[in-house]
Motif scaffolding. Structure first.
Motif, PDB file in Angstrom:
ATOM      1  N   UNK A   1       0.810  -1.220   0.000  1.00  0.00           N
ATOM      2  CA  UNK A   1       0.000   0.000   0.000  1.00  0.00           C
ATOM      3  C   UNK A   1       0.840   1.265   0.000  1.00  0.00           C
ATOM      4  N   UNK A   2       0.145   2.349   0.279  1.00  0.00           N
ATOM      5  CA  UNK A   2       0.767   3.665   0.165  1.00  0.00           C
ATOM      6  C   UNK A   2       0.841   4.309   1.550  1.00  0.00           C
ATOM      7  N   UNK A   3       2.024   4.798   1.908  1.00  0.00           N
ATOM      8  CA  UNK A   3       2.160   5.387   3.240  1.00  0.00           C
ATOM      9  C   UNK A   3       1.478   6.751   3.339  1.00  0.00           C
ATOM     10  N   UNK A   4       0.776   7.001   4.450  1.00  0.00           N
ATOM     11  CA  UNK A   4       0.257   8.355   4.700  1.00  0.00           C
ATOM     12  C   UNK A   4       1.234   9.115   5.589  1.00  0.00           C
ATOM     13  N   UNK A   5       1.545   8.551   6.743  1.00  0.00           N
ATOM     14  CA  UNK A   5       2.470   9.218   7.663  1.00  0.00           C
ATOM     15  C   UNK A   5       3.009   8.202   8.669  1.00  0.00           C
ATOM     16  N   UNK A   6       3.861   8.674   9.567  1.00  0.00           N
ATOM     17  CA  UNK A   6       4.387   7.817  10.627  1.00  0.00           C
ATOM     18  C   UNK A   6       4.500   8.639  11.901  1.00  0.00           C
TER      19      UNK A   6
ATOM     20  N   UNK B   1       8.451   3.272  15.730  1.00  0.00           N
ATOM     21  CA  UNK B   1       7.486   4.117  15.027  1.00  0.00           C
ATOM     22  C   UNK B   1       6.342   3.256  14.512  1.00  0.00           C
ATOM     23  N   UNK B   2       5.195   3.910  14.327  1.00  0.00           N
ATOM     24  CA  UNK B   2       4.107   3.255  13.622  1.00  0.00           C
ATOM     25  C   UNK B   2       4.006   3.929  12.257  1.00  0.00           C
ATOM     26  N   UNK B   3       3.843   3.119  11.219  1.00  0.00           N
ATOM     27  CA  UNK B   3       3.715   3.649   9.860  1.00  0.00           C
ATOM     28  C   UNK B   3       2.281   3.407   9.398  1.00  0.00           C
ATOM     29  N   UNK B   4       1.573   4.459   9.081  1.00  0.00           N
ATOM     30  CA  UNK B   4       0.157   4.365   8.700  1.00  0.00           C
ATOM     31  C   UNK B   4       0.008   4.340   7.182  1.00  0.00           C
ATOM     32  N   UNK B   5      -0.764   3.377   6.700  1.00  0.00           N
ATOM     33  CA  UNK B   5      -0.942   3.238   5.255  1.00  0.00           C
ATOM     34  C   UNK B   5      -2.332   3.729   4.845  1.00  0.00           C
ATOM     35  N   UNK B   6      -2.401   4.188   3.612  1.00  0.00           N
ATOM     36  CA  UNK B   6      -3.649   4.757   3.100  1.00  0.00           C
ATOM     37  C   UNK B   6      -4.802   3.747   3.162  1.00  0.00           C
TER      38      UNK B   6
ATOM     39  N   UNK C   1      -5.434   1.711   5.382  1.00  0.00           N
ATOM     40  CA  UNK C   1      -5.974   1.529   6.730  1.00  0.00           C
ATOM     41  C   UNK C   1      -5.144   0.629   7.632  1.00  0.00           C
ATOM     42  N   UNK C   2      -4.215  -0.132   7.048  1.00  0.00           N
ATOM     43  CA  UNK C   2      -3.395  -0.980   7.917  1.00  0.00           C
ATOM     44  C   UNK C   2      -2.119  -0.234   8.326  1.00  0.00           C
ATOM     45  N   UNK C   3      -1.393  -0.827   9.282  1.00  0.00           N
ATOM     46  CA  UNK C   3      -0.225  -0.150   9.838  1.00  0.00           C
ATOM     47  C   UNK C   3       0.937  -1.128   9.991  1.00  0.00           C
ATOM     48  N   UNK C   4       2.123  -0.557  10.138  1.00  0.00           N
ATOM     49  CA  UNK C   4       3.314  -1.366  10.408  1.00  0.00           C
ATOM     50  C   UNK C   4       4.093  -0.753  11.566  1.00  0.00           C
ATOM     51  N   UNK C   5       4.862  -1.607  12.233  1.00  0.00           N
ATOM     52  CA  UNK C   5       5.829  -1.132  13.234  1.00  0.00           C
ATOM     53  C   UNK C   5       7.195  -1.079  12.554  1.00  0.00           C
ATOM     54  N   UNK C   6       7.868   0.048  12.721  1.00  0.00           N
ATOM     55  CA  UNK C   6       9.222   0.193  12.181  1.00  0.00           C
ATOM     56  C   UNK C   6      10.126   0.573  13.341  1.00  0.00           C
ATOM     57  N   UNK C   7      11.248  -0.119  13.458  1.00  0.00           N
ATOM     58  CA  UNK C   7      12.106   0.120  14.606  1.00  0.00           C
ATOM     59  C   UNK C   7      13.550   0.368  14.170  1.00  0.00           C
TER      60      UNK C   7
END
Ligand code: GN1
Ligand code: MG
Length: 368
Positions: A21-26, A38-43, A45-51
């Motif tokens: 997907x496409x990242x909105x913000x983190x 960090x949490x990475x928010x995707x357009x 609606x799902x999210x990822x953890x980035x460390x």
């Protein structure tokens, strides 16, 4: 590094992981003292953890990530076999596009990424005793599920992490060096450490005698490293796997106790608010032992109070060491924070010593 440069590195890293997907913000995420999460928010609606892995502390991030990948694969199989949901009950690594389980950016920082576990949360203090019970269930289950994982094949991600005798020796060196000139103002705390030298050796001696086995341990079993499901409020997933390595089960138990069987937070400046809670110790023991009591040997049962005391003492000694060294290890938010952290831990150690027999009595209730 400026804020803009830091953001540029984040974006560089985000671009390298196989995120869908496409990242909105983190945004920054969690309360860890060591890594940057960090949490990475995707357009979509799902999210990822980035460390960003703290490379000063974890010297070989690639070994850490191999440990985590292998542990998570092992857990996944067990969770699937039990009809559970591996997307929520264990962490799931997201690999970089080059197939590696980490990414090293152009200035040498190491990054890792995970699926975000939705519908669950972590807590710095239990809101009810049941929360703490559930953390016992979660960490006990972690022990049980990994009981047949060959611990000796794991890398030691931080050398001597819970080698209490070695940490004691390091403490004495730092006191002698006294690099910040702070030793004088904390003489009482220094004396407290020195008076506990004998305790430092107990578990390692039992291990050498063949009584206390090395197992796969988490080593940072604070309440805030377990996710509770928002709907059921039950233990869902153990997170923060960077310090998973061979260790003693009683230390995993003890690390939970020192953080959770306490009436205040780790850096509480008012020591009258910080007490060891025998009731919460009982609550945690009942949850933990209900899951993994049947894999433990006699020595492990006997040493649960000692593991609790040693982990509390060791953390206090580490906070004091860091204070004496000028706050080079733990993230601090104000100058005396490491000293406050140290003092709460030593207060808890004293309380445990006063409750020593009662702690053993609690354990005997749950002994198989
Ligand atoms: C650190 O980063 P965090 O908060 O999960 C530390 C633990 C300490 C803890 C004290 C790698 O954990 O050992 O017990 O702070 N982790 C490392 O709160 O040193
Ligand atoms: Mg953590």
């Amino acid at each position: 590094m400026t804020h803009e440069e830091r953001c540029a590195k984040m974006l560089e890293a985000i671009d390298k992981f196989a995120f869908e997907g496409e990242m909105i913000d983190y945004a920054p995420f969690g309360n860890g003292h060591i890594n940057d999460t960090f949490v990475v928010n995707m357009k979509e609606g799902h999210r990822y953890i980035l460390q960003r892995i703290n490379h000063d502390i974890f010297k070989k991030p690639w070994e850490q990530m191999d440990n985590i990948e292998s542990i998570c694969a092992f857990l996944r199989k067990k969770i699937e076999a039990a009809g559970g949901d591996p997307l929520r009950e264990t962490m799931n690594i997201v690999k970089a596009y080059d197939g590696k389980n980490y990414y090293q950016d152009s200035i040498g920082s190491y990054w890792s990424a995970y699926l975000f576990i939705e519908g669950a949360a972590t807590y710095d203090l239990p809101e009810t005793p049941e929360d703490f019970y559930q953390s016992g269930v979660g960490y006990g289950r972690f022990q049980k599920l990994l009981a047949d994982y060959p611990a000796e094949t794991l890398y030691e991600t931080i050398a001597g992490f819970h080698d209490t005798p070695k940490r004691f020796e390091r403490f004495k060196e730092v006191v002698a060096l006294n690099p910040m000139g702070r030793a004088k103002e904390v003489q009482a705390e220094i004396d407290f450490v020195l008076a506990h030298e004998a305790d430092c050796h107990v578990l390692h001696d039992l291990n050498r005698e063949g009584k206390l086995p090395l197992r796969v341990t988490h080593n940072d079993t604070k309440l805030n490293n377990i996710m509770l499901d928002n709907k059921t409020r039950k233990a869902l997933c153990v997170i923060d796997l960077g310090t998973v390595m061979p260790g003693f089960l009683v230390n995993d138990f003890g690390e939970s106790v020192r953080f959770g069987a306490a009436t205040s937070v780790e850096d509480e400046p008012d020591l009258s608010k910080m007490n060891f809670s025998l009731e919460l110790f009982d609550v945690f023991a009942s949850g933990f032992l209900s899951e993994c009591g049947d894999i433990m040997n006699d020595c492990e049962f006997d040493m649960l109070p000692m593991g609790s005391k040693i982990m509390t003492f060791e953390n206090g000694m580490r906070f004091l060491t860091d204070y004496l060294e000028g706050d080079v290890y733990y993230r601090i938010h104000y100058p005396e924070q490491n000293l406050n952290r140290c003092r709460t831990q030593f207060k808890l150690v004293r309380d445990m010593e006063e409750n020593w027999d009662a702690m053993h009595k609690v354990i005997s209730k749950y002994r198989r």
